[in-house]
Design a protein around this motif. Structure first.
Motif, PDB file in Angstrom:
ATOM      1  N   THR A  77       0.843  -1.186   0.000  1.00  0.00           N
ATOM      2  CA  THR A  77       0.000   0.000   0.000  1.00  0.00           C
ATOM      3  C   THR A  77       0.885   1.244   0.000  1.00  0.00           C
ATOM      4  OG1 THR A  77      -1.613  -1.231   1.312  1.00  0.00           O
ATOM      5  CG2 THR A  77      -1.920   1.151   1.160  1.00  0.00           C
ATOM      6  N   HIS A  78       0.557   2.208  -0.846  1.00  0.00           N
ATOM      7  CA  HIS A  78       1.345   3.436  -1.018  1.00  0.00           C
ATOM      8  C   HIS A  78       0.982   4.444   0.078  1.00  0.00           C
ATOM      9  CE1 HIS A  78       2.402   7.021  -3.869  1.00  0.00           C
ATOM     10  NE2 HIS A  78       3.397   6.743  -3.046  1.00  0.00           N
ATOM     11  N   THR A  79       1.761   4.458   1.163  1.00  0.00           N
ATOM     12  CA  THR A  79       1.476   5.345   2.291  1.00  0.00           C
ATOM     13  C   THR A  79       2.554   6.397   2.524  1.00  0.00           C
ATOM     14  OG1 THR A  79       2.442   3.798   3.873  1.00  0.00           O
ATOM     15  CG2 THR A  79       0.059   3.603   3.462  1.00  0.00           C
ATOM     16  N   GLY A  80       3.617   6.395   1.717  1.00  0.00           N
ATOM     17  CA  GLY A  80       4.677   7.396   1.832  1.00  0.00           C
ATOM     18  C   GLY A  80       5.093   7.853   0.444  1.00  0.00           C
ATOM     19  N   THR A  81       5.759   8.990   0.372  1.00  0.00           N
ATOM     20  CA  THR A  81       6.203   9.529  -0.918  1.00  0.00           C
ATOM     21  C   THR A  81       7.130   8.535  -1.603  1.00  0.00           C
ATOM     22  OG1 THR A  81       5.985  11.784  -0.111  1.00  0.00           O
ATOM     23  CG2 THR A  81       7.389  11.460  -2.030  1.00  0.00           C
ATOM     24  N   TRP A  82       6.868   8.315  -2.898  1.00  0.00           N
ATOM     25  CA  TRP A  82       7.659   7.374  -3.693  1.00  0.00           C
ATOM     26  C   TRP A  82       7.995   8.033  -5.021  1.00  0.00           C
ATOM     27  CZ3 TRP A  82       5.836   3.868  -7.862  1.00  0.00           C
ATOM     28  CH2 TRP A  82       6.812   2.945  -8.243  1.00  0.00           C
ATOM     29  N   HIS A  83       9.276   8.176  -5.299  1.00  0.00           N
ATOM     30  CA  HIS A  83       9.747   8.809  -6.537  1.00  0.00           C
ATOM     31  C   HIS A  83       9.033  10.136  -6.792  1.00  0.00           C
ATOM     32  CE1 HIS A  83      12.357   5.531  -7.625  1.00  0.00           C
ATOM     33  NE2 HIS A  83      11.368   4.665  -7.591  1.00  0.00           N
ATOM     34  N   GLY A  84       8.864  10.914  -5.734  1.00  0.00           N
ATOM     35  CA  GLY A  84       8.236  12.222  -5.847  1.00  0.00           C
ATOM     36  C   GLY A  84       6.723  12.211  -5.849  1.00  0.00           C
ATOM     37  N   HIS A  85       6.117  11.025  -5.845  1.00  0.00           N
ATOM     38  CA  HIS A  85       4.661  10.910  -5.826  1.00  0.00           C
ATOM     39  C   HIS A  85       4.171  10.857  -4.377  1.00  0.00           C
ATOM     40  CE1 HIS A  85       4.442  10.101 -10.126  1.00  0.00           C
ATOM     41  NE2 HIS A  85       5.402   9.199  -9.974  1.00  0.00           N
ATOM     42  N   PRO A  86       3.308  11.798  -3.975  1.00  0.00           N
ATOM     43  CA  PRO A  86       2.769  11.734  -2.619  1.00  0.00           C
ATOM     44  C   PRO A  86       1.922  10.474  -2.445  1.00  0.00           C
ATOM     45  CG  PRO A  86       1.667  13.470  -3.881  1.00  0.00           C
ATOM     46  CD  PRO A  86       2.768  12.916  -4.742  1.00  0.00           C
TER      47      PRO A  86
END
Length: 130
Positions: A77-86
């Motif tokens: 699940t995406h819960t932190g900034t990844w490659h500049g994506h919030p």
């Protein structure tokens, strides 16, 4: 299967279970050569910060000599900034990955990775719609 081959596969299993899935970043220095461990930490730490619930599943490990090739699926699940994506709060499921690991003196000293990041970005809703 030789003792070295069995040991190398066990190192990859520890990497997946204890570092990637378990978050034990201190173990990186025990699995990688001193030359490679900073680079491994530089991609693993931010990925785990962006996807702290990451679960890598080993689909298959093939080992010969000083090389182990693994096929994996990755879910998180995406819960932190990844490659500049919030953070989106979206989840990606069963993204295919293939990794090749080469070993020297019982430590990972080379890696090569192929990931389906297009599918990962699609599932996270991070691709432009137009």
């Amino acid at each position: 299967m030789s003792e070295h081959t069995i040991r190398n596969k066990a190192i990859v299993e520890r990497l997946v279970d204890e570092v990637l899935n378990g978050g034990n970043l201190d173990l990186i220095d025990q699995l990688y050569t001193p030359e490679l461990s900073p680079g491994a930490r530089a991609w693993i730490a931010p990925f785990r910060a962006s996807f702290p619930d990451v679960q890598m599943e080993i689909v298959e490990l093939i080992a010969e000599g000083n090389t182990v090739v693994g096929r994996f699926t990755c879910t998180a699940t995406h819960t932190g900034t990844w490659h500049g994506h919030p953070p989106t709060g979206h989840r990606f499921n069963k993204i295919d990955e293939v990794n090749l690991y080469r070993f020297h003196n019982g430590l990972i000293n080379e890696t090569w990775t192929l990931e389906d990041n297009l599918e990962r970005l699609t599932q996270l809703g991070l691709l432009p719609t137009d």
